[in-house]
Design a protein around this motif. Structure first.
Motif, PDB file in Angstrom:
ATOM      1  N   ASN A 243       0.931  -1.707  -0.152  1.00 47.52           N
ATOM      2  CA  ASN A 243       0.303   0.156  -0.429  1.00 47.52           C
ATOM      3  C   ASN A 243       0.847   1.607  -0.195  1.00 47.52           C
ATOM      4  OD1 ASN A 243      -2.854  -1.301   0.002  1.00 47.52           O
ATOM      5  ND2 ASN A 243      -2.257  -1.927   1.997  1.00 47.52           N
TER       6      ASN A 243
ATOM      7  N   ARG B 295       1.688   2.228  -3.360  1.00 47.25           N
ATOM      8  CA  ARG B 295       0.991   1.951  -4.245  1.00 47.25           C
ATOM      9  C   ARG B 295       0.778   3.613  -4.312  1.00 47.25           C
ATOM     10  NH1 ARG B 295      -3.838  -1.691  -3.535  1.00 47.25           N
ATOM     11  NH2 ARG B 295      -5.179  -0.211  -5.153  1.00 47.25           N
ATOM     12  N   ILE B 296       0.694   3.696  -2.911  1.00 50.86           N
ATOM     13  CA  ILE B 296       0.542   5.663  -2.648  1.00 50.86           C
ATOM     14  C   ILE B 296       1.696   6.599  -3.015  1.00 50.86           C
ATOM     15  CG2 ILE B 296       0.660   6.697  -0.434  1.00 50.86           C
ATOM     16  CD1 ILE B 296      -1.466   5.114   1.178  1.00 50.86           C
TER      17      ILE B 296
ATOM     18  N   ARG C  81       2.957   6.065  -5.687  1.00 54.83           N
ATOM     19  CA  ARG C  81       2.623   5.292  -6.983  1.00 54.83           C
ATOM     20  C   ARG C  81       4.438   5.348  -7.772  1.00 54.83           C
ATOM     21  NH1 ARG C  81      -0.809  10.461  -8.689  1.00 54.83           N
ATOM     22  NH2 ARG C  81      -3.313   9.560  -8.419  1.00 54.83           N
TER      23      ARG C  81
ATOM     24  N   GLY D 104      -8.168   4.928  -2.741  1.00 55.88           N
ATOM     25  CA  GLY D 104      -7.908   4.564  -4.384  1.00 55.88           C
ATOM     26  C   GLY D 104      -7.753   3.272  -3.084  1.00 55.88           C
ATOM     27  N   LEU D 105      -6.906   3.064  -2.538  1.00 57.54           N
ATOM     28  CA  LEU D 105      -6.533   1.722  -2.897  1.00 57.54           C
ATOM     29  C   LEU D 105      -7.862   0.554  -3.007  1.00 57.54           C
ATOM     30  CD1 LEU D 105      -4.423   2.410   0.953  1.00 57.54           C
ATOM     31  CD2 LEU D 105      -3.256   1.888  -0.846  1.00 57.54           C
ATOM     32  N   THR D 106      -8.770   0.983  -2.620  1.00 53.81           N
ATOM     33  CA  THR D 106      -9.620   0.186  -2.473  1.00 53.81           C
ATOM     34  C   THR D 106     -10.689   0.715  -3.624  1.00 53.81           C
ATOM     35  OG1 THR D 106     -11.190   0.248  -0.661  1.00 53.81           O
ATOM     36  CG2 THR D 106     -10.046  -2.234  -1.304  1.00 53.81           C
TER      37      THR D 106
ATOM     38  N   SER E 130      -7.099   5.702  -8.208  1.00 57.74           N
ATOM     39  CA  SER E 130      -5.846   4.811  -8.068  1.00 57.74           C
ATOM     40  C   SER E 130      -5.729   5.914  -6.685  1.00 57.74           C
ATOM     41  CB  SER E 130      -5.276   4.817  -9.009  1.00 57.74           C
ATOM     42  OG  SER E 130      -4.864   6.155  -9.042  1.00 57.74           O
ATOM     43  N   PRO E 131      -4.546   5.485  -5.814  1.00 62.08           N
ATOM     44  CA  PRO E 131      -4.023   5.411  -4.908  1.00 62.08           C
ATOM     45  C   PRO E 131      -3.275   6.652  -5.270  1.00 62.08           C
ATOM     46  CG  PRO E 131      -2.968   3.364  -5.262  1.00 62.08           C
ATOM     47  CD  PRO E 131      -4.148   3.581  -5.533  1.00 62.08           C
TER      48      PRO E 131
END
Lengths: 296, 265
Positions: free
Chosen positions: A196, A199-200, A202, B56-58, B74-75
């Protein structure tokens, strides 16, 4: 309790007596004491020395009869003395010290195992990351990894038509499986939180691989590498027996063909010590690289 | 006027093995810039799911999350999350953890020296500059959470999302960190959404408290405005009428009208 009740109750704080401070007198650290260190050294060194001495004695007694098929330690010492005492002599292309032979074998291991490490980590990352890659590749890996190293040799000789790359291939194919499998497990176990974070931020695939995946899976990767290097050391000795050249494996085969049993025994000791050092080396590198990683 | 963040009729359901479970239904909420909003509810009501949707994680099942009128799917670093269990990378030092975020977000726009200053400024903000070379394993839980907050702030987010940030901390550490968050919010004016299950914490920190009904298919039951002036001081508020009234309102919502029923299958 009602809110009103809380309001009515006035809590008065009263100052506590200042606590007395008691000076903490730590015992002065004992200075360097040779006796303590000597004692520790003795307790680690003496037991194995005694065991080895006992083994030599038993071996000497068991093999001392003239009809014995194997040489006793005393004979090994006398006949293979130049191999034991001078690991680095060099008397021409086929008459070199055992340390040179070990180094040549190690060089092969370094190349074959290095390639296996790179390819293995990359494939392991793929299998750990993608559910479809795992479903497709995992059964294949599970079957191929059970094939004994030497069973690959005829095929690789046929493919490469040369002994040297064949030996490298055998090392590669032997050591790659534990690297792939352990890396895949490590990648699958990366905590969701780290993903996570990535992802945050990017992070792209490459950044994720370098900055999150490899460090997070490092303890698993090094377990795989450690098993892999052990297997490749096993494989190279066997492969060199068959492919020839100047490695330690071929030396054993050559000694057998010319009935120099004491030489074989000395070579075995070299192989064992080298394998032990390789294992410890990878373990030490792993401990250094993964420091802090396992701590939560 | 358009809202800064708008949750527009959001539904969320998870499908697992042919069974669909509806977690959130028809969530509607608008949040203004600079606001501090808490989301409170019993465990399992989908508060964390809601936060993940905003992050935006889900992905939402229906409806949309709109940040400055742009849909979020999106994250990204403009919606930084502080996770409950800090999620610092254990192989990096405190400084490197923040640097990972800063060099990714500001790698092009700031020079190396500027990035260093920016990291140190954010560490100062949470009073952790002294531990910059320590690894997460070497600092306490409260300190880790401070670093987590610094990492999120260092992304210079439009919205700061706090997912039960103090849940795993002891009461004293928790109070310190609440003060730190209040201080940061007053200094930076960052729009903040915090998930919590602590009534006092919600009232103390928030401009508005969003109260969630119980799941499945949880939704927003009530939104309570907290008309307390800032800066707020914990000790003064302990006997403040407005504070107590707000606290009582949240307690009544949670324990009278929407009591948590264990195993409500």
């Amino acid at each position: 309790m009602s809110i009103q009740a809380i309001e009515d109750t006035k809590v008065k704080a009263f100052p506590a007596k200042p606590a007395e401070v008691i000076a903490f007198t730590a015992k002065a650290r004992r200075r360097f004491e040779p006796i303590v260190i000597a004692g520790k050294l003795a307790s680690t060194l003496v037991p194995p020395v005694i065991v080895i001495a006992l083994m030599l004695v038993v071996w000497q007694i068991a093999c001392s009869s003239p009809t014995s098929s194997l040489p006793p330690p005393s004979q090994v010492w006398n006949e293979a003395y130049d191999l034991i005492a001078h690991p680095f002599f060099n008397n021409g292309p086929q008459d070199i010290g055992l340390a040179w032979r070990v180094l040549i074998s190690l060089q092969r291991v370094a190349i074959g195992f290095g390639l296996a490490a790179i390819v293995g980590v990359a494939l392991g990352a793929l299998v750990g990351q993608s559910i479809w890659a795992m479903r497709g590749l995992d059964p294949v890996f599970q079957i191929l990894r059970t094939v004994p190293p030497l069973a690959w040799l005829p095929l690789s000789l046929a493919a490469f038509r040369d002994s040297s790359p064949s030996a490298l291939f055998v090392i590669f194919i032997t050591s790659i499986w534990p690297i792939i499998i352990n890396t895949a497990v490590g990648v699958r176990n990366i905590p969701e939180d780290y993903r996570n974070v990535a992802r945050i931020l990017r992070l792209n695939q490459f950044e994720f691989f370098v900055k999150i995946m490899v460090p997070a899976a490092a303890p698993y990767i090094f377990t795989g590498l450690r098993i892999g290097i052990g297997l490749s050391w096993l494989a190279i000795v066997a492969a060199e027996m068959l492919t020839g050249g100047v490695g330690i494996g071929f030396f054993i085969w050559d000694a057998w063909n010319s009935s120099r049993l004491p030489d074989i025994i000395v070579a075995l000791a070299y192989i064992g010590v080298t394998g032990f050092c390789l294992d410890r080396l990878v373990a030490a590198v792993g401990a250094f690289v993964t420091r802090g990683t396992t701590a939560k | 006027m358009t809202a800064y963040l708008k949750l527009d009729h959001i539904d969320k359901s998870f499908a697992r093995g042919g069974q669909v479970s509806e977690v959130l239904r028809d969530i509607r909420l608008t949040i203004d810039k600079g606001e501090f909003v808490s989301i409170i509810g019993h465990s399992g009501c989908g508060k964390s799911t809601l936060l993940n949707l905003i992050a935006g994680l889900t992905k939402v099942s229906a409806g949309a999350v709109l940040l400055e009128d742009k849909e979020v799917d999106s994250p990204g670093p403009e919606r930084a999350v502080v996770f409950q269990n800090h999620s610092l990378l254990p192989w990096l030092t405190v400084y490197e953890n923040i640097n990972l975020a800063v060099s990714k977000v500001f790698g092009r726009s700031k020079s190396k020296a500027e990035r260093h200053d920016w990291i140190m400024r954010n560490l100062d903000l949470v009073q952790m500059a002294h531990a910059k070379d320590k690894r997460p394993a070497e600092i306490s839980g409260g300190m880790k959470q401070r670093v987590g907050i610094a990492r999120a702030l260092a992304m210079q987010p439009k919205i700061l999302l706090l997912d039960e940030p103090f849940g795993a901390l002891d009461a004293l550490t928790r109070a310190h960190l609440q003060d730190a968050v209040m201080d940061i919010h007053s200094r930076l004016g960052s729009t903040t959404i915090m998930i919590t299950h602590d009534v006092d914490e919600a009232v103390l920190l928030s401009d508005r408290i969003v109260m969630m009904t119980n799941g499945p298919a949880a939704t927003i039951g009530e939104v309570l405005a907290v008309p307390l002036a800032r800066p707020r001081r914990r000790i003064e508020l302990a006997s403040d009428r407005t504070f107590l009234r707000c606290r009582e309102a949240v307690l009544k919502f949670l324990y009278e009208r929407h009591r948590f029923v264990e195993a409500a299958e």
